[in-house]
Design a protein around this motif. Structure first.
Motif, PDB file in Angstrom:
ATOM      1  N   LEU A 234      47.234  54.901  23.670  1.00  0.00           N
ATOM      2  CA  LEU A 234      46.760  53.834  24.546  1.00  0.00           C
ATOM      3  C   LEU A 234      47.913  53.346  25.409  1.00  0.00           C
ATOM      4  N   SER A 235      47.664  53.241  26.705  1.00  0.00           N
ATOM      5  CA  SER A 235      48.641  52.659  27.620  1.00  0.00           C
ATOM      6  C   SER A 235      48.019  51.402  28.208  1.00  0.00           C
ATOM      7  N   LEU A 236      48.463  50.254  27.708  1.00  0.00           N
ATOM      8  CA  LEU A 236      47.928  48.968  28.154  1.00  0.00           C
ATOM      9  C   LEU A 236      48.836  48.435  29.260  1.00  0.00           C
ATOM     10  N   MET A 237      48.275  48.243  30.430  1.00  0.00           N
ATOM     11  CA  MET A 237      49.091  47.969  31.613  1.00  0.00           C
ATOM     12  C   MET A 237      48.916  46.543  32.131  1.00  0.00           C
ATOM     13  N   SER A 238      50.032  45.970  32.556  1.00  0.00           N
ATOM     14  CA  SER A 238      50.055  44.606  33.091  1.00  0.00           C
ATOM     15  C   SER A 238      50.401  44.579  34.571  1.00  0.00           C
ATOM     16  N   GLN A 239      50.444  45.747  35.214  1.00  0.00           N
ATOM     17  CA  GLN A 239      51.041  45.864  36.545  1.00  0.00           C
ATOM     18  C   GLN A 239      50.107  45.493  37.697  1.00  0.00           C
ATOM     19  N   TYR A 240      48.920  44.942  37.411  1.00  0.00           N
ATOM     20  CA  TYR A 240      47.988  44.630  38.492  1.00  0.00           C
ATOM     21  C   TYR A 240      48.665  43.780  39.571  1.00  0.00           C
ATOM     22  N   THR A 241      48.548  44.260  40.806  1.00  0.00           N
ATOM     23  CA  THR A 241      49.079  43.554  41.970  1.00  0.00           C
ATOM     24  C   THR A 241      47.998  43.542  43.042  1.00  0.00           C
ATOM     25  N   PRO A 242      47.632  42.398  43.595  1.00  0.00           N
ATOM     26  CA  PRO A 242      46.587  42.364  44.625  1.00  0.00           C
ATOM     27  C   PRO A 242      46.933  43.306  45.778  1.00  0.00           C
ATOM     28  N   ALA A 243      45.959  44.101  46.189  1.00  0.00           N
ATOM     29  CA  ALA A 243      46.186  45.060  47.272  1.00  0.00           C
ATOM     30  C   ALA A 243      44.865  45.348  47.967  1.00  0.00           C
ATOM     31  N   TYR A 244      44.974  45.968  49.121  1.00  0.00           N
ATOM     32  CA  TYR A 244      43.828  46.457  49.878  1.00  0.00           C
ATOM     33  C   TYR A 244      42.817  45.340  50.137  1.00  0.00           C
ATOM     34  N   LYS A 245      41.638  45.373  49.515  1.00  0.00           N
ATOM     35  CA  LYS A 245      40.595  44.395  49.787  1.00  0.00           C
ATOM     36  C   LYS A 245      40.400  43.397  48.646  1.00  0.00           C
ATOM     37  N   SER A 246      41.413  43.258  47.805  1.00  0.00           N
ATOM     38  CA  SER A 246      41.271  42.311  46.689  1.00  0.00           C
ATOM     39  C   SER A 246      41.074  40.885  47.186  1.00  0.00           C
ATOM     40  N   PHE A 247      41.507  40.596  48.416  1.00  0.00           N
ATOM     41  CA  PHE A 247      41.340  39.246  48.966  1.00  0.00           C
ATOM     42  C   PHE A 247      39.869  38.871  49.136  1.00  0.00           C
ATOM     43  N   GLU A 248      38.992  39.862  49.099  1.00  0.00           N
ATOM     44  CA  GLU A 248      37.564  39.578  49.229  1.00  0.00           C
ATOM     45  C   GLU A 248      36.985  38.965  47.957  1.00  0.00           C
ATOM     46  N   HIS A 249      37.741  39.040  46.880  1.00  0.00           N
ATOM     47  CA  HIS A 249      37.292  38.496  45.591  1.00  0.00           C
ATOM     48  C   HIS A 249      38.377  37.546  45.081  1.00  0.00           C
ATOM     49  N   ARG A 250      38.157  36.297  45.290  1.00  0.00           N
ATOM     50  CA  ARG A 250      39.191  35.298  44.996  1.00  0.00           C
ATOM     51  C   ARG A 250      39.732  35.403  43.582  1.00  0.00           C
ATOM     52  N   GLU A 251      38.858  35.721  42.630  1.00  0.00           N
ATOM     53  CA  GLU A 251      39.266  35.714  41.223  1.00  0.00           C
ATOM     54  C   GLU A 251      40.284  36.803  40.892  1.00  0.00           C
ATOM     55  N   ILE A 252      40.359  37.871  41.691  1.00  0.00           N
ATOM     56  CA  ILE A 252      41.345  38.921  41.415  1.00  0.00           C
ATOM     57  C   ILE A 252      42.427  38.995  42.499  1.00  0.00           C
ATOM     58  N   ASN A 253      42.447  38.016  43.369  1.00  0.00           N
ATOM     59  CA  ASN A 253      43.466  38.006  44.420  1.00  0.00           C
ATOM     60  C   ASN A 253      44.724  37.284  43.936  1.00  0.00           C
ATOM     61  N   ARG A 254      45.154  37.678  42.741  1.00  0.00           N
ATOM     62  CA  ARG A 254      46.355  37.128  42.108  1.00  0.00           C
ATOM     63  C   ARG A 254      46.808  38.090  41.029  1.00  0.00           C
ATOM     64  N   ARG A 255      48.011  37.900  40.530  1.00  0.00           N
ATOM     65  CA  ARG A 255      48.469  38.685  39.393  1.00  0.00           C
ATOM     66  C   ARG A 255      47.938  38.072  38.099  1.00  0.00           C
ATOM     67  N   ILE A 256      47.957  38.860  37.036  1.00  0.00           N
ATOM     68  CA  ILE A 256      47.510  38.308  35.762  1.00  0.00           C
ATOM     69  C   ILE A 256      48.593  37.396  35.198  1.00  0.00           C
ATOM     70  N   THR A 257      48.178  36.480  34.347  1.00  0.00           N
ATOM     71  CA  THR A 257      49.134  35.566  33.722  1.00  0.00           C
ATOM     72  C   THR A 257      49.671  36.182  32.431  1.00  0.00           C
ATOM     73  N   THR A 258      50.791  35.654  31.977  1.00  0.00           N
ATOM     74  CA  THR A 258      51.350  36.104  30.702  1.00  0.00           C
ATOM     75  C   THR A 258      50.355  35.882  29.580  1.00  0.00           C
ATOM     76  N   MET A 259      49.674  34.750  29.595  1.00  0.00           N
ATOM     77  CA  MET A 259      48.696  34.434  28.548  1.00  0.00           C
ATOM     78  C   MET A 259      47.558  35.450  28.528  1.00  0.00           C
ATOM     79  N   GLU A 260      47.062  35.830  29.703  1.00  0.00           N
ATOM     80  CA  GLU A 260      45.967  36.797  29.778  1.00  0.00           C
ATOM     81  C   GLU A 260      46.381  38.133  29.169  1.00  0.00           C
ATOM     82  N   TYR A 261      47.542  38.620  29.563  1.00  0.00           N
ATOM     83  CA  TYR A 261      47.964  39.923  29.078  1.00  0.00           C
ATOM     84  C   TYR A 261      48.282  39.887  27.586  1.00  0.00           C
ATOM     85  N   GLU A 262      48.966  38.847  27.148  1.00  0.00           N
ATOM     86  CA  GLU A 262      49.336  38.768  25.731  1.00  0.00           C
ATOM     87  C   GLU A 262      48.115  38.669  24.834  1.00  0.00           C
ATOM     88  N   ALA A 263      47.052  38.013  25.297  1.00  0.00           N
ATOM     89  CA  ALA A 263      45.823  37.919  24.501  1.00  0.00           C
ATOM     90  C   ALA A 263      45.236  39.304  24.273  1.00  0.00           C
TER      91      ALA A 263
END
Length: 297
Positions: A234-263
């Motif tokens: 399993l490769s669990l990745m934290s590298q999400y970076t807003p790109a391309y058309k992510s601005f069309e969806h406010r909820e993913i137009n940001r990086r993940i938080t430490t709390m989200e990934y650690e959970a």
């Protein structure tokens, strides 16, 4: 039978005669790639010290709104080459010291890829990696048997709502989970050489999305309940970076938080999914996107 006439290489099964018009993937009847070079940003057992011999193919069956490789996957960037040239590229990458040949999003070109691998047979002595978004037909995966040593699929979503919204594929999990299970059955348990480089097996990637903690945990529980322990990495990745058309969806137009990934990471450990890789939270960034400049083409 693999054919681009009434094309059904990917799960879209768009039925287009790609000799006459592009399919859903955006590809016609010419092989097109965007880059062929040593790549150091894969998992350690694939990149090693020399790098993975990565070939980026143009087009894609998914329409991920946050794709960092969007110029290649959705904007038709690349150069048309022959099958013979592709076989040469494989051998050139091997000569440069690549630990493997890494086919990135190659599904729409599988007939050409298999022909190129046949041409390189006998001279190519390093593993072949099939690096994909997980959205694959089981029949196409079966056609790769004997050609692919390592599968490197994403398992992006459990929720059809999310996969429909972000990748225009409501059937993503149903399709991808079946494909991943076939990959694991085909490749067998992970096998390494003396230096720790993967030679056979499956590495399942999951990118944690902003606000997607529950979906990620649902995927982890599916892995736990449906695949044997030790049959994959399993490769669990934290590298999400807003790109391309992510601005069309406010909820993913940001990086993940430490709390989200650690959970999500803690749940993976709780479930015993501790064989593989977990990225440092600081890994998020644009350095994972290579420059698409036709290098090596």
């Amino acid at each position: 039978m693999l054919s681009i006439e009434s094309c059904s290489l990917c799960p879209r099964e768009c039925g287009v005669d790609r000799n006459a018009a592009p399919g859903f993937c955006g590809c016609g009847n010419k092989l097109k790639i965007a880059r062929a070079a040593l790549h150091i940003w894969e998992e350690p057992c694939i990149s090693g010290k020399n790098g993975s011999g990565t070939v980026f193919f143009s087009g894609c069956a998914l329409r991920c709104c946050y794709c960092q490789n969007y110029a290649v996957s959705q904007e038709d960037f690349g150069k048309e080459i022959s099958v013979s040239r592709l076989a040469e590229i494989f051998l050139e990458l091997q000569d440069k010291g690549a630990h493997n040949i890494n086919l990135v999003t190659a599904t729409q070109y599988v007939p050409w890829v298999l022909e190129a691998l046949d041409k390189a047979k006998g001279a190519l002595h390093i593993p072949v990696v099939y690096n994909c978004g997980g959205y694959e037909r089981v029949e196409t995966v079966r056609a790769l048997k004997g050609y692919v040593d390592i599968y490197l699929p994403d398992l992006k979503y459990y929720s059809s709502e999310l996969s429909g919204k972000y990748s225009k594929a409501k059937d993503y999990f149903k399709v991808a989970s079946a494909a991943v299970a076939e990959m694991v059955a085909q490749a067998g348990n992970p096998r390494f050489d003396g230096s720790g480089m993967l030679q056979k097996g499956v590495v399942i990637r999951h990118l944690v999305l902003p606000g997607g903690r529950e979906d990620s945990i649902a995927i982890l529980n599916w892995l736990k309940g449906n695949l044997e322990k030790g049959s994959f990495l399993l490769s669990l990745m934290s590298q999400y970076t807003p790109a391309y058309k992510s601005f069309e969806h406010r909820e993913i137009n940001r990086r993940i938080t430490t709390m989200e990934y650690e959970a999500v990471a803690k749940e993976a450990l709780r479930l015993g999914l501790d064989t593989g890789y977990m990225q440092e939270r600081s890994s998020a960034g644009e350095e994972y996107t290579p420059p698409f400049d036709l290098e090596g083409v």
